[in-house]
Design an enzyme around this catalytic site. Structure first.
Site, PDB file in Angstrom:
ATOM      1  N   TYR A 133       0.963  -1.065  -0.138  1.00 26.96           N
ATOM      2  CA  TYR A 133      -0.016  -0.033   0.016  1.00 26.96           C
ATOM      3  C   TYR A 133       0.878   1.234  -0.091  1.00 26.96           C
ATOM      4  O   TYR A 133       1.749   1.428   0.861  1.00 26.96           O
ATOM      5  CB  TYR A 133      -0.932   0.019   1.370  1.00 26.96           C
ATOM      6  CG  TYR A 133      -1.751   1.223   1.328  1.00 26.96           C
ATOM      7  CD1 TYR A 133      -2.059   2.050   0.545  1.00 26.96           C
ATOM      8  CD2 TYR A 133      -2.272   1.512   2.940  1.00 26.96           C
ATOM      9  CE1 TYR A 133      -2.886   3.139   0.751  1.00 26.96           C
ATOM     10  CE2 TYR A 133      -3.200   2.321   2.878  1.00 26.96           C
ATOM     11  CZ  TYR A 133      -3.391   3.095   1.993  1.00 26.96           C
ATOM     12  OH  TYR A 133      -4.352   4.196   2.184  1.00 26.96           O
TER      13      TYR A 133
ATOM     14  N   LYS B   4      -1.736  -1.345  -3.769  1.00 30.45           N
ATOM     15  CA  LYS B   4      -2.795  -0.264  -3.509  1.00 30.45           C
ATOM     16  C   LYS B   4      -2.010   1.276  -3.852  1.00 30.45           C
ATOM     17  O   LYS B   4      -1.025   1.547  -3.130  1.00 30.45           O
ATOM     18  CB  LYS B   4      -3.427  -0.283  -2.241  1.00 30.45           C
ATOM     19  CG  LYS B   4      -4.425   0.834  -2.002  1.00 30.45           C
ATOM     20  CD  LYS B   4      -5.134   0.820  -0.622  1.00 30.45           C
ATOM     21  CE  LYS B   4      -5.883   1.993  -0.333  1.00 30.45           C
ATOM     22  NZ  LYS B   4      -6.686   2.195   0.771  1.00 30.45           N
TER      23      LYS B   4
END
Length: 312
Positions: free
Chosen positions: A137, A165
């Site tokens: 992420y 992400k």
């Protein structure tokens, strides 16, 4: 191992509801998970940034993951388990795996700002130890350090690192990662609702979405249309959702989305300190955006049922 999780589509980044004493409201949490599953989302992501993971104890973190898993029937649950301390992130990841999570979302270490080689060591340590699909992420606005494309591409070669992400706001960087991982079984997921459609256009597979907490059906329709190559429909839905995308980030996430949840009756707007309620100056506009979306839903239903809009 070969993971069979399909990281395409819409994964709401869930809120964590609190009662008047700032304790986790597990009943509302379970109801919310079921509401989102019924709306057709492809999975759920509890205890990420939107879930106020920074203010949860480790035990609370695991309890939230367990509650969401127990509430749903047939969608994967991706547990946020990152930290700026590799040992802590490893412990949270192991406990989330033991709780039954289907995968992990790992924010890059924040505040201490490791170099790229430190990021690789951090993620590989967890990926070597925890046999679950893991999503890297990148959100440099919160962490102070970006995961560079070469780093993400190198991590994608690990069998347990299956996704990225993207919340950097840098579409060029996102496209470079999608390009560089084409030979891997690797998903690039938007972490910024306003960039979900552009992200899919350069090779993304969907979104870990804040807006999907409020408009799950419409968000799923937008992402589904884009993944099917129907960009005319996807653009139409993107523009319908555009005001919501903007209003959900007028203050720090999850302040606005929790206010929107309360307006819609999905859960309380309470946040744990140091976060505070949405400023009054933004609330009327947020209510208006939500009302417009409800109105357009009602008009679409009337048209579909052969009402006044039918046949126009």
């Amino acid at each position: 191992m070969t993971h069979d999780i399909d990281l395409s589509g819409v994964y709401p980044a869930m809120c964590t509801p609190f009662d008047e004493n700032e304790r986790i409201d597990f009943e509302t949490l379970r109801e919310d998970a079921q509401r989102l599953e019924s709306a057709g989302v492809d999975g759920l992501v509890p205890v990420g940034s939107t879930g106020e993971s920074a203010t949860l104890s480790h035990d609370e973190h695991v309890e939230v993951v367990e509650a969401v898993i127990d509430a749903v029937d047939d969608v994967p649950v991706i547990a946020g388990s990152g930290s700026n301390n590799t040992r802590e992130a490893l412990e949270l990841s192991e406990r989330s795996a033991e709780a039954g999570a289907d995968g992990l979302l790992l924010i890059s270490p924040y505040y201490n700002k490791p170099e790229q080689r430190g990021l690789i060591d951090h993620y590989e340590t967890i990926a070597d130890a925890v046999d679950l699909p893991q999503i890297v992420y990148n959100v440099p606005s919160r962490t102070g350090r970006s995961i560079e494309p070469d780093t993400a591409i190198e991590l994608a070669s690990h069998e347990n690192v299956v996704g990225y992400k993207a919340a950097s706001g840098d579409l060029g960087q996102i496209g470079e990662i999608a390009e560089g991982t084409r030979s891997e079984e690797f998903a690039v997921l938007s972490g910024d609702d306003a960039l979900t459609l552009p992200t899919i256009s350069v090779g993304g597979t969907g979104a870990i979405s804040v807006a999907a907490n409020i408009e799950p059906e419409r968000t799923c329709a937008m992402v589904g249309a884009a993944l099917d190559g129907d960009y005319a429909r996807a653009r139409e839905l993107h523009h319908e959702l555009g005001p919501l995308f903007r209003h959900l980030f007028v203050e720090t996430n999850p302040i606005p989305v929790k206010e929107a949840m309360a307006i819609r009756g999905y859960g309380p707007a309470r946040l744990r300190s140091p976060l505070s309620r949405l400023s009054e100056e933004y609330r009327d506009d947020l209510e208006a955006v939500l009302a417009d979306l409800e109105r357009s839903d009602a008009e679409s239903t009337t048209s579909a049922d052969g009402g006044p809009e039918a046949g126009r």
